[in-house]
Design a protein around this motif. Structure first.
Motif, PDB file in Angstrom:
ATOM      1  N   MET A 130       0.880  -1.047  -0.079  1.00 28.65           N
ATOM      2  CA  MET A 130      -0.013  -0.032  -0.037  1.00 28.65           C
ATOM      3  C   MET A 130       0.871   1.315   0.057  1.00 28.65           C
ATOM      4  O   MET A 130       0.501   2.253  -0.631  1.00 28.65           O
ATOM      5  CB  MET A 130      -0.923   0.136   1.433  1.00 28.65           C
ATOM      6  CG  MET A 130      -1.668   1.198   1.463  1.00 28.65           C
ATOM      7  SD  MET A 130      -2.896   1.523   2.769  1.00 28.65           S
ATOM      8  CE  MET A 130      -1.232   1.665   4.017  1.00 28.65           C
ATOM      9  N   PHE A 131       1.899   1.311   0.894  1.00 34.08           N
ATOM     10  CA  PHE A 131       2.621   2.532   0.956  1.00 34.08           C
ATOM     11  C   PHE A 131       3.210   2.627  -0.309  1.00 34.08           C
ATOM     12  O   PHE A 131       3.371   3.838  -0.825  1.00 34.08           O
ATOM     13  CB  PHE A 131       3.839   2.459   1.988  1.00 34.08           C
ATOM     14  CG  PHE A 131       3.221   2.238   3.458  1.00 34.08           C
ATOM     15  CD1 PHE A 131       2.244   3.000   3.672  1.00 34.08           C
ATOM     16  CD2 PHE A 131       3.880   1.445   4.222  1.00 34.08           C
ATOM     17  CE1 PHE A 131       1.873   3.126   5.199  1.00 34.08           C
ATOM     18  CE2 PHE A 131       3.369   1.625   5.761  1.00 34.08           C
ATOM     19  CZ  PHE A 131       2.424   2.376   5.917  1.00 34.08           C
ATOM     20  N   ARG A 134       0.781   3.692  -3.086  1.00 35.00           N
ATOM     21  CA  ARG A 134       0.470   5.184  -2.712  1.00 35.00           C
ATOM     22  C   ARG A 134       1.561   6.313  -3.149  1.00 35.00           C
ATOM     23  O   ARG A 134       1.158   7.275  -3.929  1.00 35.00           O
ATOM     24  CB  ARG A 134      -0.003   5.627  -1.291  1.00 35.00           C
ATOM     25  CG  ARG A 134      -1.275   4.765  -0.766  1.00 35.00           C
ATOM     26  CD  ARG A 134      -1.705   5.146   0.313  1.00 35.00           C
ATOM     27  NE  ARG A 134      -2.003   6.685   0.527  1.00 35.00           N
ATOM     28  CZ  ARG A 134      -3.366   7.145   0.557  1.00 35.00           C
ATOM     29  NH1 ARG A 134      -4.457   6.140   0.229  1.00 35.00           N
ATOM     30  NH2 ARG A 134      -3.515   8.263   0.671  1.00 35.00           N
ATOM     31  N   GLU A 135       2.561   5.921  -2.745  1.00 36.84           N
ATOM     32  CA  GLU A 135       3.806   6.838  -2.582  1.00 36.84           C
ATOM     33  C   GLU A 135       4.404   6.977  -3.863  1.00 36.84           C
ATOM     34  O   GLU A 135       5.308   7.853  -4.134  1.00 36.84           O
ATOM     35  CB  GLU A 135       4.572   6.758  -1.400  1.00 36.84           C
ATOM     36  CG  GLU A 135       4.077   6.899  -0.202  1.00 36.84           C
ATOM     37  CD  GLU A 135       4.762   6.317   1.064  1.00 36.84           C
ATOM     38  OE1 GLU A 135       5.996   6.310   1.003  1.00 36.84           O
ATOM     39  OE2 GLU A 135       4.029   6.228   2.177  1.00 36.84           O
ATOM     40  N   ILE A 136       4.511   5.783  -4.906  1.00 37.44           N
ATOM     41  CA  ILE A 136       5.373   5.869  -5.973  1.00 37.44           C
ATOM     42  C   ILE A 136       4.507   6.031  -7.220  1.00 37.44           C
ATOM     43  O   ILE A 136       4.473   6.784  -8.060  1.00 37.44           O
ATOM     44  CB  ILE A 136       6.193   4.404  -5.996  1.00 37.44           C
ATOM     45  CG1 ILE A 136       7.200   4.767  -4.979  1.00 37.44           C
ATOM     46  CG2 ILE A 136       6.906   4.515  -7.517  1.00 37.44           C
ATOM     47  CD1 ILE A 136       7.847   3.214  -4.960  1.00 37.44           C
ATOM     48  N   ARG A 238      -1.539  11.781  -8.836  1.00 39.00           N
ATOM     49  CA  ARG A 238      -0.317  11.679  -7.709  1.00 39.00           C
ATOM     50  C   ARG A 238      -0.196  12.892  -6.892  1.00 39.00           C
ATOM     51  O   ARG A 238       0.174  13.756  -7.457  1.00 39.00           O
ATOM     52  CB  ARG A 238       0.873  11.054  -8.190  1.00 39.00           C
ATOM     53  CG  ARG A 238       1.886  10.702  -7.523  1.00 39.00           C
ATOM     54  CD  ARG A 238       2.875  10.417  -7.860  1.00 39.00           C
ATOM     55  NE  ARG A 238       4.373   9.563  -7.112  1.00 39.00           N
ATOM     56  CZ  ARG A 238       5.474   9.879  -6.936  1.00 39.00           C
ATOM     57  NH1 ARG A 238       5.896  10.877  -7.702  1.00 39.00           N
ATOM     58  NH2 ARG A 238       6.267   9.575  -5.974  1.00 39.00           N
ATOM     59  N   PHE A 240       0.224  14.889  -2.733  1.00 36.18           N
ATOM     60  CA  PHE A 240       0.407  14.603  -1.552  1.00 36.18           C
ATOM     61  C   PHE A 240       0.374  16.091  -0.694  1.00 36.18           C
ATOM     62  O   PHE A 240       0.529  17.059  -1.595  1.00 36.18           O
ATOM     63  CB  PHE A 240       2.137  14.233  -1.156  1.00 36.18           C
ATOM     64  CG  PHE A 240       2.675  12.991  -1.943  1.00 36.18           C
ATOM     65  CD1 PHE A 240       2.219  11.786  -1.343  1.00 36.18           C
ATOM     66  CD2 PHE A 240       3.130  13.143  -3.217  1.00 36.18           C
ATOM     67  CE1 PHE A 240       2.466  10.637  -2.147  1.00 36.18           C
ATOM     68  CE2 PHE A 240       3.610  11.632  -3.876  1.00 36.18           C
ATOM     69  CZ  PHE A 240       3.253  10.709  -3.205  1.00 36.18           C
TER      70      PHE A 240
END
Lengths: 355, 384
Positions: A130-131, A134-136, A238, A240
């Motif tokens: 999941m990380f 989400r993050e890449i 994407r 943040f």
């Protein structure tokens, strides 16, 4: 080049990824074009503050999406500098539909479009993946408890999902494991002939043609580099959050990635009429359900006769399945076993960074 | 080039709960152990002292009079967000949704940020806490911590309760990891660390006489007389506990994101600080630190975590790595988590002939901010 500073907490599953022997169930669901348009307007077509050089529109005619449930028993990175410490197993669910992406030409003319896929939400039961997603990749993916079990006959299929959330918003409410989705096939369901299922529904026929064109349940890997890439191009927003102003992004971009399936076996089709797919109505999920599936009738009990499982963590209250059930019409179900490859192709647009 | 204001699209599917947060009635179990100054300096140099030293207007260094790392086990029975709801979706306000509970464990290292140059040495020098290891039991908390605050929160199973004896403590963390580095070895959930104490002092259950503990000091007549003269609990906590119990912990972390296509590249890097304010600290009890069993499992991929803050050598021993605690205590507090701030945004190199994104600094120490705001022009990251 500004180097990313590696640490164990960001020792992620770097792309590309591969899944060997993935077990996949695709539930084809009709979706309103207006709901797709609303999703695209906010995420891909908005000036934020600059406009991306693309404009996204729904497919013409009746539109379908797919709720995909995949069980990955051997999932890993094929990043060239990574060896070991990367093999996982997990189950995930994602909602995806095709749209048209038009390049914006001179004078704001929309040029010849390409078809790409959008994934508004996804759930998974592995935090490491999941990380990374989400993050890449920028996938809107959240943690869930997922059970996917198949038996000897198709009607023994059981897919259940719960998340940590609130059944009802209230200042005194406590979060707990709440049921959010159940899927299954009705008793005595047998696999069906695809041609018969598509008779009389040219829109569904056209959608299946899209899947066949992308090689979703018909594909093979061509590593020679001579053929067109094939597969599904997926576009993701994407983003943040800024740490100070939660309505601002510290970073926002549109990412293009590609999913390919190969080594496909055990392909089976089932009629939507033999399928039960229900979302559970909670305050934590209702915005998502309304945004993606519109307003639908809800019932106090499940249409499935199988017992809903406890998916809560040990030592916590059991999963609350005592919620309203919102059935969703399914047009077609496709199940198969395949290997899958996922790779990021390019960053299509990074917002807020003009020269 | 000006960095424009980029809106964030609040997703209906997102379960994220943004700060500020209020956590009443938190139970904290704290354990202190020696750490080498060299390890702290290495951490500072890798994750905080970023970029060319000549052009950097700060430097992080270990706190020379505090050669200790702190492991905090926190049990939050109620977590309340005070953030306003996003106006984008007509959402229910976060405070009206209800509350969640969670457990959290982190290792904290105090570091000093020195401003460089005579003026900055005065106005920009501050004590902050680096968190080289942090895990939580709640997935929403892990996502918020990672994506918004730059805290490298991992999702763990955290056992946080009473040990074999009444009034003792037992804590265990298990994390996803790999037993070895062989290609194809499957990820498994494994125990990463465990800590167990005897009952809080005074107790007869221990095996070692408490010689160094603060509780022993509290038994002296002089200490009791002095304690009686302290005016408030906060004074007691700040001065008498010698800083063991933080009353205001300003954390600093590196918030960064990879480029999607080339994951070796960063597309965003910033130092972010947040304040964890410990209010109404109460029910302070000490454990006999000589009877604390604290160990980390130095196995497989966990070795990568341990070598950040422990002297565990270059290779995993596949054995538990025991740590001698120098103090251990338990207390309750109400905790506010707020005042999030980007103090340094680093320039990012770009492709296509574009110049790097502009960096920015807002390094003024906490005490100096009101003065600067009163007498000087407004400035800071994100301000025009």
């Amino acid at each position: 080049m500004t180097l990313f500073i590696e640490s164990f907490s960001t020792d992620q599953l770097l792309p590309p990824w591969q899944s060997l022997g993935m077990r996949m169930w695709n539930f084809v669901i009709p979706i309103e074009a207006a709901l797709i348009e609303a999703h695209l307007r906010l995420r891909f077509n908005a000036a934020a503050p600059d406009q991306a050089p693309y404009f996204y529109t729904p497919l013409p005619g009746k539109t379908y999406g797919m709720l995909c449930v995949a069980k990955h028993d051997n999932f890993s990175s094929t990043y060239e500098h990574k060896f070991g410490w990367d093999t996982t197993r997990h189950t995930e669910l994602c909602w995806t539909f095709p749209v048209l992406r038009h390049p914006i030409g001179p004078g704001n003319l929309l040029l010849e479009p390409e078809m790409v896929w959008i994934q508004p939400f996804a759930f998974i039961d592995n935090s490491y993946v999941m990380f990374s997603a989400r993050e890449i990749w920028g996938t809107e993916m959240d943690m869930a408890s997922l059970r996917m079990e198949e038996g000897v006959t198709p009607d023994e299929l059981m897919i259940d999902m719960a998340i940590e959330g609130m059944a009802r918003f209230d200042p005194k409410a406590r979060s707990q494991s709440i049921g959010c989705m159940r899927m299954g096939l009705k008793p005595t369901t047998a696999n069906a002939d695809l041609e018969i299922l598509l008779q009389g529904d040219p829109d569904l026929d056209a959608f299946v043609d899209i899947l066949i064109g992308a090689g979703i349940f018909t594909g093979s890997f061509d590593d020679s580099g001579t053929a067109a890439p094939g597969g599904m191009e997926v576009n993701t927003l994407r983003q943040f959050r800024d740490v100070f102003d939660m309505d601002r992004s510290a970073y926002r971009a549109i990412i293009s990635s590609r999913t390919q399936h190969g080594n496909i076996s055990n392909v089976e089709f089932f009629s939507g009429e033999d399928t039960v797919l229900e979302f559970l109505w909670s305050d934590s999920l209702k915005e998502t359900l309304q945004a993606m599936f519109g307003k639908r009738v809800r019932y106090p009990t499940s249409q499935l006769t199988t017992k809903a499982p406890n998916l809560g963590a040990p030592g916590t209250p059991p999963t609350n399945w005592d919620l309203d059930y919102m059935p969703v019409d399914v047009a077609l179900v496709i199940s198969y076993t395949a290997d899958a490859r996922y790779r990021i192709e390019k960053t299509l647009h990074t917002y807020g960074q003009t020269a | 080039m000006m960095r424009s204001s980029i809106p964030y699209v609040q997703s209906a599917a997102s379960q994220q709960v943004p700060p500020p947060y209020h956590f009443p009635g938190v139970t904290v179990n704290a354990f202190y152990f020696n750490i080498s100054m060299q390890k702290v300096q290495e951490y500072c140099d890798r994750y905080l002292n970023i970029g060319d030293e000549a052009s950097r207007d700060y430097v992080y260094r270990p706190m020379p009079f505090w050669p200790y790392a702190t492991v905090l086990f926190l049990d939050y029975p109620t977590m309340i967000s005070a953030a306003p709801a996003s106006g984008q979706l007509g959402e229910v306000g976060y405070a009206d949704r209800g509350s969640i509970s969670q457990t959290e464990v982190f290792v904290a290292l105090p570091v000093i940020r020195y401003g460089r140059g005579a003026k900055r040495l005065v106005t920009d020098t501050a004590v902050e806490w680096a968190l080289p290891f942090i895990v939580v039991g709640n997935p929403m908390s892990s996502v918020c911590g990672r994506e918004m605050l730059g805290l490298g929160k991992l999702l763990a199973n955290i056992e946080n309760g009473v040990g074999r004896y009444p009034d003792s403590f037992l804590g265990r963390i298990s994390l996803p990891g790999w037993p070895d580095a062989e290609i194809g070895t499957m990820q498994v959930q494994q125990e990463f660390m465990a800590v167990e104490t005897k009952p809080v002092l005074p107790t007869t259950a221990g095996t070692q006489p408490p010689r160094r503990t603060l509780a022993t000091l509290l038994d002296s007549r002089a200490a009791k007389d002095w304690l009686g003269s302290t005016v408030t609990a906060a004074n007691f906590i700040d001065t008498f506990s010698l800083g063991l119990i933080p009353t205001s912990m300003r954390t600093v972390g590196l918030k960064q994101y990879r480029d999607a296509v080339d994951p070796r590249r960063a597309v965003y890097q910033a130092l972010v600080t947040c304040r964890a304010q410990y209010l109404n600290v109460r029910e302070v009890r000490f454990y006999n630190e000589l009877d604390v069993d604290l160990h980390f499992n130095n196995t497989g991929s966990f070795h990568q975590i341990l070598k950040v803050f422990l002297d565990v050598g270059e290779d995993a021993t596949e054995m538990p790595h025991s740590v001698n605690t120098v103090a251990a205590c338990r207390f309750m507090a109400d905790i506010n988590f707020d005042t999030m701030r980007v103090i340094r945004e680093f320039p990012i190199d770009r492709e296509g002939g574009l110049p790097p994104t502009p960096g920015s600094s807002d390094l003024a120490a906490r005490w100096y901010r009101p003065l600067r705001g009163f007498f000087g022009p407004r400035s800071g990251v994100g301000m025009p």
